[in-house]
Scaffold this motif. Structure first.
Motif, PDB file in Angstrom:
ATOM      1  N   LYS A 281      51.814  21.097  69.974  1.00  0.00           N
ATOM      2  CA  LYS A 281      51.789  19.877  69.167  1.00  0.00           C
ATOM      3  C   LYS A 281      51.522  18.642  70.028  1.00  0.00           C
ATOM      4  O   LYS A 281      50.693  17.791  69.678  1.00  0.00           O
ATOM      5  CB  LYS A 281      53.109  19.716  68.425  1.00  0.00           C
ATOM      6  CG  LYS A 281      53.171  18.476  67.542  1.00  0.00           C
ATOM      7  CD  LYS A 281      54.512  18.361  66.844  1.00  0.00           C
ATOM      8  CE  LYS A 281      54.576  17.082  66.005  1.00  0.00           C
ATOM      9  NZ  LYS A 281      55.894  16.919  65.342  1.00  0.00           N
ATOM     10  N   GLU A 282      52.203  18.535  71.149  1.00  0.00           N
ATOM     11  CA  GLU A 282      52.033  17.370  72.011  1.00  0.00           C
ATOM     12  C   GLU A 282      50.622  17.279  72.570  1.00  0.00           C
ATOM     13  O   GLU A 282      50.080  16.177  72.748  1.00  0.00           O
ATOM     14  CB  GLU A 282      53.047  17.407  73.162  1.00  0.00           C
ATOM     15  CG  GLU A 282      54.466  17.147  72.724  1.00  0.00           C
ATOM     16  CD  GLU A 282      55.434  17.121  73.886  1.00  0.00           C
ATOM     17  OE1 GLU A 282      54.982  17.096  75.056  1.00  0.00           O
ATOM     18  OE2 GLU A 282      56.646  17.124  73.630  1.00  0.00           O
ATOM     19  N   ASP A 283      50.033  18.422  72.867  1.00  0.00           N
ATOM     20  CA  ASP A 283      48.704  18.392  73.472  1.00  0.00           C
ATOM     21  C   ASP A 283      47.652  17.861  72.509  1.00  0.00           C
ATOM     22  O   ASP A 283      46.634  17.321  72.954  1.00  0.00           O
ATOM     23  CB  ASP A 283      48.302  19.778  73.972  1.00  0.00           C
ATOM     24  CG  ASP A 283      47.086  19.710  74.870  1.00  0.00           C
ATOM     25  OD1 ASP A 283      47.158  19.022  75.908  1.00  0.00           O
ATOM     26  OD2 ASP A 283      46.056  20.311  74.522  1.00  0.00           O
ATOM     27  N   GLN A 284      47.883  17.990  71.230  1.00  0.00           N
ATOM     28  CA  GLN A 284      46.936  17.423  70.268  1.00  0.00           C
ATOM     29  C   GLN A 284      46.870  15.905  70.432  1.00  0.00           C
ATOM     30  O   GLN A 284      45.791  15.308  70.357  1.00  0.00           O
ATOM     31  CB  GLN A 284      47.354  17.809  68.851  1.00  0.00           C
ATOM     32  CG  GLN A 284      47.254  19.300  68.580  1.00  0.00           C
ATOM     33  CD  GLN A 284      47.830  19.696  67.233  1.00  0.00           C
ATOM     34  OE1 GLN A 284      48.316  18.859  66.473  1.00  0.00           O
ATOM     35  NE2 GLN A 284      47.799  20.980  66.932  1.00  0.00           N
ATOM     36  N   TRP A 285      48.013  15.281  70.680  1.00  0.00           N
ATOM     37  CA  TRP A 285      48.059  13.833  70.920  1.00  0.00           C
ATOM     38  C   TRP A 285      47.460  13.488  72.282  1.00  0.00           C
ATOM     39  O   TRP A 285      46.631  12.583  72.398  1.00  0.00           O
ATOM     40  CB  TRP A 285      49.501  13.344  70.830  1.00  0.00           C
ATOM     41  CG  TRP A 285      49.687  11.891  71.137  1.00  0.00           C
ATOM     42  CD1 TRP A 285      49.400  10.830  70.323  1.00  0.00           C
ATOM     43  CD2 TRP A 285      50.208  11.324  72.349  1.00  0.00           C
ATOM     44  NE1 TRP A 285      49.728   9.641  70.949  1.00  0.00           N
ATOM     45  CE2 TRP A 285      50.215   9.923  72.195  1.00  0.00           C
ATOM     46  CE3 TRP A 285      50.684  11.882  73.545  1.00  0.00           C
ATOM     47  CZ2 TRP A 285      50.676   9.065  73.198  1.00  0.00           C
ATOM     48  CZ3 TRP A 285      51.138  11.029  74.537  1.00  0.00           C
ATOM     49  CH2 TRP A 285      51.135   9.624  74.367  1.00  0.00           C
ATOM     50  N   LEU A 286      47.863  14.220  73.317  1.00  0.00           N
ATOM     51  CA  LEU A 286      47.357  13.930  74.657  1.00  0.00           C
ATOM     52  C   LEU A 286      45.853  14.144  74.760  1.00  0.00           C
ATOM     53  O   LEU A 286      45.165  13.394  75.456  1.00  0.00           O
ATOM     54  CB  LEU A 286      48.068  14.823  75.681  1.00  0.00           C
ATOM     55  CG  LEU A 286      49.459  14.367  76.115  1.00  0.00           C
ATOM     56  CD1 LEU A 286      50.154  15.471  76.904  1.00  0.00           C
ATOM     57  CD2 LEU A 286      49.368  13.096  76.949  1.00  0.00           C
ATOM     58  N   ALA A 287      45.350  15.149  74.072  1.00  0.00           N
ATOM     59  CA  ALA A 287      43.912  15.417  74.110  1.00  0.00           C
ATOM     60  C   ALA A 287      43.126  14.212  73.615  1.00  0.00           C
ATOM     61  O   ALA A 287      42.066  13.875  74.160  1.00  0.00           O
ATOM     62  CB  ALA A 287      43.583  16.650  73.281  1.00  0.00           C
ATOM     63  N   GLY A 288      43.646  13.559  72.582  1.00  0.00           N
ATOM     64  CA  GLY A 288      42.987  12.356  72.079  1.00  0.00           C
ATOM     65  C   GLY A 288      42.969  11.245  73.109  1.00  0.00           C
ATOM     66  O   GLY A 288      41.953  10.548  73.267  1.00  0.00           O
ATOM     67  N   LEU A 289      44.071  11.070  73.828  1.00  0.00           N
ATOM     68  CA  LEU A 289      44.129  10.047  74.870  1.00  0.00           C
ATOM     69  C   LEU A 289      43.163  10.348  76.003  1.00  0.00           C
ATOM     70  O   LEU A 289      42.560   9.445  76.586  1.00  0.00           O
ATOM     71  CB  LEU A 289      45.545   9.953  75.448  1.00  0.00           C
ATOM     72  CG  LEU A 289      46.645   9.346  74.595  1.00  0.00           C
ATOM     73  CD1 LEU A 289      47.935   9.295  75.404  1.00  0.00           C
ATOM     74  CD2 LEU A 289      46.282   7.943  74.127  1.00  0.00           C
ATOM     75  N   MET A 290      43.018  11.634  76.322  1.00  0.00           N
ATOM     76  CA  MET A 290      42.228  12.041  77.476  1.00  0.00           C
ATOM     77  C   MET A 290      40.775  12.328  77.136  1.00  0.00           C
ATOM     78  O   MET A 290      39.967  12.602  78.027  1.00  0.00           O
ATOM     79  CB  MET A 290      42.867  13.283  78.117  1.00  0.00           C
ATOM     80  CG  MET A 290      44.291  13.047  78.616  1.00  0.00           C
ATOM     81  SD  MET A 290      45.094  14.573  79.227  1.00  0.00           S
ATOM     82  CE  MET A 290      44.153  14.832  80.735  1.00  0.00           C
ATOM     83  N   GLY A 291      40.422  12.279  75.843  1.00  0.00           N
ATOM     84  CA  GLY A 291      39.042  12.510  75.448  1.00  0.00           C
ATOM     85  C   GLY A 291      38.582  13.936  75.648  1.00  0.00           C
ATOM     86  O   GLY A 291      37.449  14.189  76.062  1.00  0.00           O
ATOM     87  N   ARG A 292      39.466  14.886  75.337  1.00  0.00           N
ATOM     88  CA  ARG A 292      39.109  16.300  75.470  1.00  0.00           C
ATOM     89  C   ARG A 292      39.587  17.043  74.226  1.00  0.00           C
ATOM     90  O   ARG A 292      40.304  16.496  73.384  1.00  0.00           O
ATOM     91  CB  ARG A 292      39.764  16.902  76.714  1.00  0.00           C
ATOM     92  CG  ARG A 292      41.288  16.820  76.717  1.00  0.00           C
ATOM     93  CD  ARG A 292      41.897  17.657  77.823  1.00  0.00           C
ATOM     94  NE  ARG A 292      43.330  17.472  77.958  1.00  0.00           N
ATOM     95  CZ  ARG A 292      44.259  18.044  77.204  1.00  0.00           C
ATOM     96  NH1 ARG A 292      43.890  18.838  76.201  1.00  0.00           N
ATOM     97  NH2 ARG A 292      45.540  17.821  77.409  1.00  0.00           N
TER      98      ARG A 292
END
Length: 333
Positions: A281-292
């Motif tokens: 779940k958290e990686d879905q948010w982080l992926a948006g921040l990191m552009g991946r």
């Protein structure tokens, strides 16, 4: 180097200190969360030294001299995306975060719409803000995130989040402790607290790499250290009064502040059972921040390695190595 040390010991040679096999342990030493690492080294570890590198996971994946690192799960995700050798091997503590706001301009979490909220960017604290306010119907475009520094003891000076809140530069802070508690005390009766345990909890873990785990000597040392850490954790749950002054010495957080925020900390002696679903779940948010693209559950599963903890709980106490250290970096969670 470690293989050479073992050969020399087997031959009965006396090696200079530069050839002694050592662990390097990284942790941001301003945090309450890192302190069981200190207690483990001081009370239960049998090596001759007990010092740290002031750093985190990002430094470990870029520096092969670091063997272990304490950090929040968000930073593990950020670095695992490009360094698949990273591993989580132990959960040190789970921490519930809070938002503190000025009652003069905010009476409910929904009132943070259009406001400036202070935190450390791209960290667990920013994710917590996003999750809590999403539960209140606010999207990330409904408020502005502003960067600021932590504060561990009064007075909180210019540039720290409590100072910025008291002086009206921001309307609220979402962060880890003790910054929130200090900001609330600075505001006094004007402080209003928002918390939602279902929104987020920081999972502060111990990390290593597959390179370290594949080296038999280093793996044995890591197992010994995790065993020592496991013993130290029990003090935090069974005799917290004995560790509070030591936490103060390590972090400068006063004992009365530690007592006020202690209930927000769940000191574990295991790996968080549902961590994989949390990471997904958290990686879905982080992926948006990191552009991946977000990582799948299958991609994330190897990040968690329970084998070291299993070995630590099943083996006899070892003698342990020495601990190297240096100082650098700034904490991210």
């Amino acid at each position: 180097m470690k293989q050479f040390s073992l050969l020399a010991v087997g031959l009965g040679l006396i090696l200079p200190s530069s050839f002694i096999s050592c662990l390097t342990i990284a942790a941001y030493e301003t945090t309450i969360e890192h302190t069981p690492l200190r207690v483990a080294l001081e009370d239960y570890w049998t090596g001759p030294q007990s010092q740290f590198t002031h750093a985190g996971v990002v430094d470990m994946v870029g520096n092969s001299s670091i063997d272990l690192a304490g950090n929040a799960e968000t930073q593990a995700l950020r670095n695992y995306a490009t360094n698949k050798d990273l591993r989580i091997i132990y959960t040190i503590v789970e921490v519930f975060y809070r938002i503190v706001a000025n009652r003069q301009s905010v009476s409910s979490a929904k009132d943070l719409r259009g406001k400036k909220i202070g935190t450390m960017l791209n960290t667990s604290a920013q994710y917590f803000i996003q999750q809590l306010l999403a539960n209140e119907g606010l999207s990330e475009t409904d408020y502005t995130i502003v960067a600021g520094d932590l504060c561990n003891a009064e007075p909180c000076g210019n540039g720290t989040l409590p100072y910025m809140l008291v002086n009206g530069e921001i309307s609220a802070i979402g962060y880890w402790e003790p910054t929130i508690e200090l900001a609330a005390r600075e505001l006094g009766d004007d402080a209003i607290i928002f918390e939602d345990p279902s929104a987020y909890r920081e999972i502060y873990n111990l990390h290593t790499t597959t390179e370290k785990l594949q080296d038999p000597t280093t793996r044995a040392e890591i197992v010994d250290f995790v065993r020592a850490l496991h013993q130290a954790q029990h003090l935090y749950t069974t005799d917290p009064e004995s560790v509070l002054p030591r936490i103060t010495n390590a972090t400068d957080v006063p004992v009365d502040i530690l007592e006020a925020v202690w209930h927000d900390h769940n000191w574990n002696t295991t790996l968080t059972p549902n961590m994989l679903s949390i990471l997904v779940k958290e990686d879905q948010w982080l992926a948006g921040l990191m552009g991946r693209d977000p990582m799948t559950e299958e991609e994330l599963a190897p990040l968690i390695d329970p084998s070291i903890l299993d070995e630590a709980l099943g083996l006899h106490n070892g003698t342990g190595p020495c601990i190297r250290h240096s100082r650098s970096a700034k904490r991210q969670s």
